[in-house]
Design a protein around this motif. Structure first.
Motif, PDB file in Angstrom:
ATOM      1  N   UNK A   5       0.822  -1.220   0.000  1.00 33.87           N
ATOM      2  CA  UNK A   5       0.000   0.000   0.000  1.00 33.87           C
ATOM      3  C   UNK A   5       0.852   1.264   0.000  1.00 33.87           C
ATOM      4  N   UNK A   6       2.057   1.161   0.532  1.00 34.62           N
ATOM      5  CA  UNK A   6       2.944   2.335   0.601  1.00 34.62           C
ATOM      6  C   UNK A   6       3.755   2.437  -0.671  1.00 34.62           C
ATOM      7  N   UNK A   7       3.895   3.656  -1.238  1.00 36.90           N
ATOM      8  CA  UNK A   7       3.338   4.929  -0.777  1.00 36.90           C
ATOM      9  C   UNK A   7       1.994   5.223  -1.449  1.00 36.90           C
ATOM     10  N   UNK A   8       1.129   5.871  -0.699  1.00 38.74           N
ATOM     11  CA  UNK A   8      -0.195   6.217  -1.223  1.00 38.74           C
ATOM     12  C   UNK A   8      -0.394   7.720  -1.320  1.00 38.74           C
ATOM     13  N   UNK A   9       0.673   8.489  -1.051  1.00 42.94           N
ATOM     14  CA  UNK A   9       0.587   9.952  -1.123  1.00 42.94           C
ATOM     15  C   UNK A   9       1.989  10.515  -1.326  1.00 42.94           C
ATOM     16  N   UNK A  56       8.560   5.200  -7.323  1.00 43.88           N
ATOM     17  CA  UNK A  56       7.520   4.995  -6.306  1.00 43.88           C
ATOM     18  C   UNK A  56       6.127   5.392  -6.780  1.00 43.88           C
ATOM     19  N   UNK A  57       6.085   6.055  -7.958  1.00 44.93           N
ATOM     20  CA  UNK A  57       4.807   6.498  -8.539  1.00 44.93           C
ATOM     21  C   UNK A  57       4.053   7.461  -7.620  1.00 44.93           C
ATOM     22  N   UNK A  58       4.829   8.296  -6.942  1.00 50.86           N
ATOM     23  CA  UNK A  58       4.278   9.369  -6.118  1.00 50.86           C
ATOM     24  C   UNK A  58       5.247  10.552  -6.189  1.00 50.86           C
TER      25      UNK A  58
END
Length: 324
Positions: A28-32, A61-63
């Protein structure tokens, strides 16, 4: 089913759920967005590396990875901010880990304990300190600089009181019988600016941030604080060669997070950061400015930090340096 067997089964289920929870957390990490805190002003070694890795780390990380400068108290304000942040992997500290290891010995009122409140993720790069002077200074090596310092006042620009470059300067001064007046700054970039401008005459600072000013003739280099010469500046002798036996110092940039950040998140960060810093593009960019890529596991970085803490504590004690 016996009672003992029921207990074993229940324990197995609990362990399985816990493992699944850790795995889910890592997935789930990272979600923001992630904040990358640099506890120094823009333009220094840590800032240069932070801005080099932010975009490729963001892509991995796609964030978004947002670089934030939070200078003050030799990097301790920014480090304290990260130490007291939520231990969730969304607030990272990129700093000179050597300087961070020095702080507990130098500061009498440090608001956090780096060893207890932060944990390592990975080291990123190392660059030795360069001993440089303003071009007008009539010295071309350490011996001549020492002789000059004994008959005229030389102002030594300190990137921050109690920093690794400051203690390196103290160590060189004590070992060579040099004599200079320390002028404190809030970061390496301003110390370089004033030395280039002639307000200060002597500086020791990380090669990554300092070499460009040597290459364009704004600063004159007298020595490098490494055991062996640097290929990029192979004609420049080490300080060991010039009589400072066994002396080596430098700037170690690394990533740390709040102490209780989940192990799965730390492991993911370690993996992605090492991929980014070892990429051919970034490795070439850093090596072209005199920084060597140097990565570690979280455990290795923590061990290195503790070793540096003991090493510099001895220098601080000998020099009698204490700051509030």
């Amino acid at each position: 089913m016996t009672l003992n067997r029921r207990k074993v089964l229940a324990s197995s289920v609990a362990l399985g759920l816990a493992a699944s929870g850790v795995q889910a957390q890592a997935q789930a990490w990272p979600a923001k967005p992630i904040r990358l805190i640099v506890p120094y002003p823009p333009g220094g070694s840590s800032d240069i590396i932070a801005r080099a890795i932010a975009q490729p780390l963001s892509e991995a990380l796609k964030q978004p990875v947002i670089v934030e400068n939070k200078p003050g108290a030799n990097g301790n304000l920014g480090a304290d901010f990260v130490a007291k942040s939520a231990p969730d992997g969304y607030t990272l500290l990129l700093c000179d880990t050597g300087a961070l290891a020095i702080s507990p010995s130098v500061y009498t009122k440090l608001q956090f304990d780096p060893s207890k409140d932060l944990r390592g993720v990975t080291m990123l790069a190392y660059s030795p300190h360069l001993l440089v002077v303003h071009p007008s200074v009539p010295a071309n090596n350490l011996k001549e600089l020492v002789a000059l310092s004994q008959k005229t006042q030389l102002n030594f620009a300190v990137t921050a009181m109690g920093s690794a470059p400051h203690l390196a300067g103290v160590a060189v001064e004590r070992a060579s019988n040099a004599k200079w007046q320390y002028i404190p700054y809030k970061g390496g970039s301003q110390a370089i600016t004033d030395t280039v401008g002639g307000q200060t005459q002597v500086l020791m600072n990380g090669m990554l941030a300092t070499l460009p000013f040597v290459q364009n003739g704004q600063l004159k280099i007298l020595g490098v604080s490494k055991a062996t010469r640097m290929p990029l500046i192979g004609n420049v002798p080490t300080l060991q060669e010039q009589g400072i036996a066994g002396f080596e110092s430098g700037t170690w940039q690394g990533i740390l997070v709040a102490k209780n950040t989940p192990a799965a998140v730390v492991t993911r960060l370690n993996t992605e950061l090492i991929k980014v810093i070892r990429s051919p593009e970034i490795r070439a960019r850093l090596s072209g400015q005199g920084a060597e890529v140097a990565t570690m596991s979280p455990a290795e970085q923590d061990a290195f930090f503790n070793q540096e803490r003991k090493r510099w504590a001895a220098v601080v004690a000998q020099a009698g340096i204490k700051l509030d």
